[in-house]
Design a protein around this motif. Structure first.
Motif, PDB file in Angstrom:
ATOM      1  N   ASP A   1      34.124  56.710  42.742  1.00  0.00           N
ATOM      2  CA  ASP A   1      32.679  56.592  42.926  1.00  0.00           C
ATOM      3  C   ASP A   1      32.296  55.399  43.795  1.00  0.00           C
ATOM      4  OD1 ASP A   1      33.154  54.449  41.273  1.00  0.00           O
ATOM      5  OD2 ASP A   1      31.682  54.990  39.755  1.00  0.00           O
ATOM      6  N   GLY A   2      33.248  54.872  44.555  1.00  0.00           N
ATOM      7  CA  GLY A   2      32.945  53.729  45.412  1.00  0.00           C
ATOM      8  C   GLY A   2      33.106  52.399  44.721  1.00  0.00           C
ATOM      9  N   HIS A   3      33.655  52.387  43.518  1.00  0.00           N
ATOM     10  CA  HIS A   3      33.840  51.155  42.754  1.00  0.00           C
ATOM     11  C   HIS A   3      35.299  50.995  42.330  1.00  0.00           C
ATOM     12  CE1 HIS A   3      29.498  51.679  42.320  1.00  0.00           C
ATOM     13  NE2 HIS A   3      29.440  50.379  42.105  1.00  0.00           N
ATOM     14  N   ARG A   4      35.681  49.764  42.150  1.00  0.00           N
ATOM     15  CA  ARG A   4      36.960  49.449  41.523  1.00  0.00           C
ATOM     16  C   ARG A   4      36.654  48.972  40.113  1.00  0.00           C
ATOM     17  NH1 ARG A   4      39.490  44.940  44.722  1.00  0.00           N
ATOM     18  NH2 ARG A   4      37.348  44.252  44.742  1.00  0.00           N
ATOM     19  N   THR A   5      37.495  49.317  39.164  1.00  0.00           N
ATOM     20  CA  THR A   5      37.292  48.921  37.776  1.00  0.00           C
ATOM     21  C   THR A   5      38.260  47.809  37.410  1.00  0.00           C
ATOM     22  OG1 THR A   5      36.575  51.146  37.193  1.00  0.00           O
ATOM     23  CG2 THR A   5      37.252  49.728  35.389  1.00  0.00           C
ATOM     24  N   PHE A   6      37.709  46.769  36.785  1.00  0.00           N
ATOM     25  CA  PHE A   6      38.511  45.653  36.310  1.00  0.00           C
ATOM     26  C   PHE A   6      38.368  45.573  34.797  1.00  0.00           C
ATOM     27  CE2 PHE A   6      37.757  44.726  40.683  1.00  0.00           C
ATOM     28  CZ  PHE A   6      38.882  44.039  41.116  1.00  0.00           C
ATOM     29  N   VAL A   7      39.432  45.176  34.119  1.00  0.00           N
ATOM     30  CA  VAL A   7      39.402  44.954  32.677  1.00  0.00           C
ATOM     31  C   VAL A   7      39.873  43.539  32.408  1.00  0.00           C
ATOM     32  CG1 VAL A   7      39.750  47.369  32.073  1.00  0.00           C
ATOM     33  CG2 VAL A   7      41.726  45.878  32.345  1.00  0.00           C
ATOM     34  N   CYS A   8      39.384  42.979  31.318  1.00  0.00           N
ATOM     35  CA  CYS A   8      39.824  41.652  30.900  1.00  0.00           C
ATOM     36  C   CYS A   8      41.052  41.826  30.015  1.00  0.00           C
ATOM     37  CB  CYS A   8      38.715  40.939  30.144  1.00  0.00           C
ATOM     38  SG  CYS A   8      39.222  39.316  29.526  1.00  0.00           S
ATOM     39  N   SER A   9      42.075  41.021  30.256  1.00  0.00           N
ATOM     40  CA  SER A   9      43.287  41.116  29.452  1.00  0.00           C
ATOM     41  C   SER A   9      43.124  40.441  28.090  1.00  0.00           C
ATOM     42  CB  SER A   9      44.470  40.500  30.191  1.00  0.00           C
ATOM     43  OG  SER A   9      44.260  39.114  30.376  1.00  0.00           O
ATOM     44  N   LYS A  10      42.004  39.728  27.881  1.00  0.00           N
ATOM     45  CA  LYS A  10      41.791  38.994  26.632  1.00  0.00           C
ATOM     46  C   LYS A  10      40.783  39.659  25.699  1.00  0.00           C
ATOM     47  CE  LYS A  10      42.350  34.513  28.919  1.00  0.00           C
ATOM     48  NZ  LYS A  10      41.635  33.255  29.164  1.00  0.00           N
ATOM     49  N   CYS A  11      39.927  40.529  26.233  1.00  0.00           N
ATOM     50  CA  CYS A  11      38.874  41.130  25.421  1.00  0.00           C
ATOM     51  C   CYS A  11      38.594  42.538  25.961  1.00  0.00           C
ATOM     52  CB  CYS A  11      37.615  40.260  25.461  1.00  0.00           C
ATOM     53  SG  CYS A  11      36.722  40.326  27.029  1.00  0.00           S
ATOM     54  N   PRO A  12      37.695  43.305  25.316  1.00  0.00           N
ATOM     55  CA  PRO A  12      37.436  44.670  25.771  1.00  0.00           C
ATOM     56  C   PRO A  12      36.481  44.803  26.958  1.00  0.00           C
ATOM     57  CG  PRO A  12      36.334  44.257  23.677  1.00  0.00           C
ATOM     58  CD  PRO A  12      37.110  43.026  24.013  1.00  0.00           C
ATOM     59  N   ALA A  13      36.102  43.709  27.587  1.00  0.00           N
ATOM     60  CA  ALA A  13      35.134  43.774  28.686  1.00  0.00           C
ATOM     61  C   ALA A  13      35.717  44.507  29.894  1.00  0.00           C
ATOM     62  CB  ALA A  13      34.700  42.376  29.094  1.00  0.00           C
ATOM     63  N   GLN A  14      34.831  45.217  30.582  1.00  0.00           N
ATOM     64  CA  GLN A  14      35.179  45.899  31.830  1.00  0.00           C
ATOM     65  C   GLN A  14      34.108  45.584  32.850  1.00  0.00           C
ATOM     66  OE1 GLN A  14      35.807  50.085  31.470  1.00  0.00           O
ATOM     67  NE2 GLN A  14      37.106  49.895  29.671  1.00  0.00           N
ATOM     68  N   LYS A  15      34.470  45.707  34.112  1.00  0.00           N
ATOM     69  CA  LYS A  15      33.515  45.425  35.175  1.00  0.00           C
ATOM     70  C   LYS A  15      33.801  46.370  36.338  1.00  0.00           C
ATOM     71  CE  LYS A  15      31.988  41.207  36.311  1.00  0.00           C
ATOM     72  NZ  LYS A  15      31.966  39.831  36.811  1.00  0.00           N
ATOM     73  N   ALA A  16      32.745  46.949  36.891  1.00  0.00           N
ATOM     74  CA  ALA A  16      32.863  47.800  38.070  1.00  0.00           C
ATOM     75  C   ALA A  16      32.386  47.007  39.279  1.00  0.00           C
ATOM     76  CB  ALA A  16      32.032  49.069  37.906  1.00  0.00           C
ATOM     77  N   VAL A  17      33.181  47.025  40.340  1.00  0.00           N
ATOM     78  CA  VAL A  17      32.866  46.275  41.548  1.00  0.00           C
ATOM     79  C   VAL A  17      32.926  47.240  42.736  1.00  0.00           C
ATOM     80  CG1 VAL A  17      33.604  44.369  43.034  1.00  0.00           C
ATOM     81  CG2 VAL A  17      33.857  44.181  40.556  1.00  0.00           C
ATOM     82  N   PRO A  18      31.879  47.276  43.565  1.00  0.00           N
ATOM     83  CA  PRO A  18      31.919  48.154  44.739  1.00  0.00           C
ATOM     84  C   PRO A  18      33.095  47.801  45.647  1.00  0.00           C
ATOM     85  CG  PRO A  18      29.699  47.330  44.367  1.00  0.00           C
ATOM     86  CD  PRO A  18      30.606  46.571  43.447  1.00  0.00           C
ATOM     87  N   HIS A  19      33.706  48.832  46.244  1.00  0.00           N
ATOM     88  CA  HIS A  19      34.799  48.600  47.193  1.00  0.00           C
ATOM     89  C   HIS A  19      34.312  47.663  48.296  1.00  0.00           C
ATOM     90  CE1 HIS A  19      37.883  51.244  45.687  1.00  0.00           C
ATOM     91  NE2 HIS A  19      36.975  52.219  45.531  1.00  0.00           N
ATOM     92  N   GLY A  20      35.140  46.770  48.690  1.00  0.00           N
ATOM     93  CA  GLY A  20      34.805  45.811  49.742  1.00  0.00           C
ATOM     94  C   GLY A  20      34.192  44.531  49.229  1.00  0.00           C
ATOM     95  N   GLU A  21      33.800  44.481  47.970  1.00  0.00           N
ATOM     96  CA  GLU A  21      33.237  43.249  47.378  1.00  0.00           C
ATOM     97  C   GLU A  21      34.292  42.593  46.511  1.00  0.00           C
ATOM     98  OE1 GLU A  21      29.510  43.493  45.366  1.00  0.00           O
ATOM     99  OE2 GLU A  21      28.602  44.727  46.927  1.00  0.00           O
ATOM    100  N   GLU A  22      34.213  41.284  46.463  1.00  0.00           N
ATOM    101  CA  GLU A  22      35.121  40.507  45.607  1.00  0.00           C
ATOM    102  C   GLU A  22      34.560  40.477  44.193  1.00  0.00           C
ATOM    103  OE1 GLU A  22      38.141  39.210  46.440  1.00  0.00           O
ATOM    104  OE2 GLU A  22      37.823  40.280  48.316  1.00  0.00           O
TER     105      GLU A  22
END
Length: 137
Positions: free
Chosen positions: A112-133
């Protein structure tokens, strides 16, 4: 056997007391936040107590001054206030999670144009648009 059904719920919470129609805008605000930031992100916001207190008052002030809906979400400002107050109430409860210093790791490349990141310490997730840091907060 008793021919009349029984249910022993006399001392249990009566969710039927919640006025009809008020939870949908609140859930819509929560869904918007989950998509914009990540699901459960509110649990890990630095200085959350002050920031959600301030946000609740900004939304309440906008409503008080005649603006019914938030321009970004088109949901009622009062639904945003309720969300902020729920976050504050949750943070006051003993079971509230400790603030995590996230260790983000890329988990998937979504279509969907995003990369998904997960935290290795907690259940948090974050979606980041491709091309953004990713913001490492």
């Amino acid at each position: 056997m008793n021919e009349n059904g029984q249910k022993f719920d006399g001392n249990k919470p009566r969710f039927s007391l919640i006025p009809n129609g008020v939870l949908t805008p609140v859930v819509n605000v929560l869904e918007f936040g989950a998509k914009k930031y990540s699901e459960g992100n509110w649990r890990f916001v630095p200085n959350a107590r002050t920031r959600y207190f301030d946000a609740a008052h900004r939304h309440l002030d906008a409503w008080w001054n005649g603006q019914v809906n938030d321009p970004e979400t088109n949901e009622p400002h009062l639904a945003h206030v309720i969300c902020c107050l729920m976050f504050l109430l949750s943070s006051d409860q003993k079971s509230a999670p400790k603030i995590c210093q996230h260790n983000w790791q890329e988990a998937t490349a979504s279509g969907d144009g995003h990369r998904t990141f997960v935290c290795s310490k907690c259940p948090a997730q974050k979606a980041v648009p491709h091309g953004e840091e990713i913001d490492h907060e």
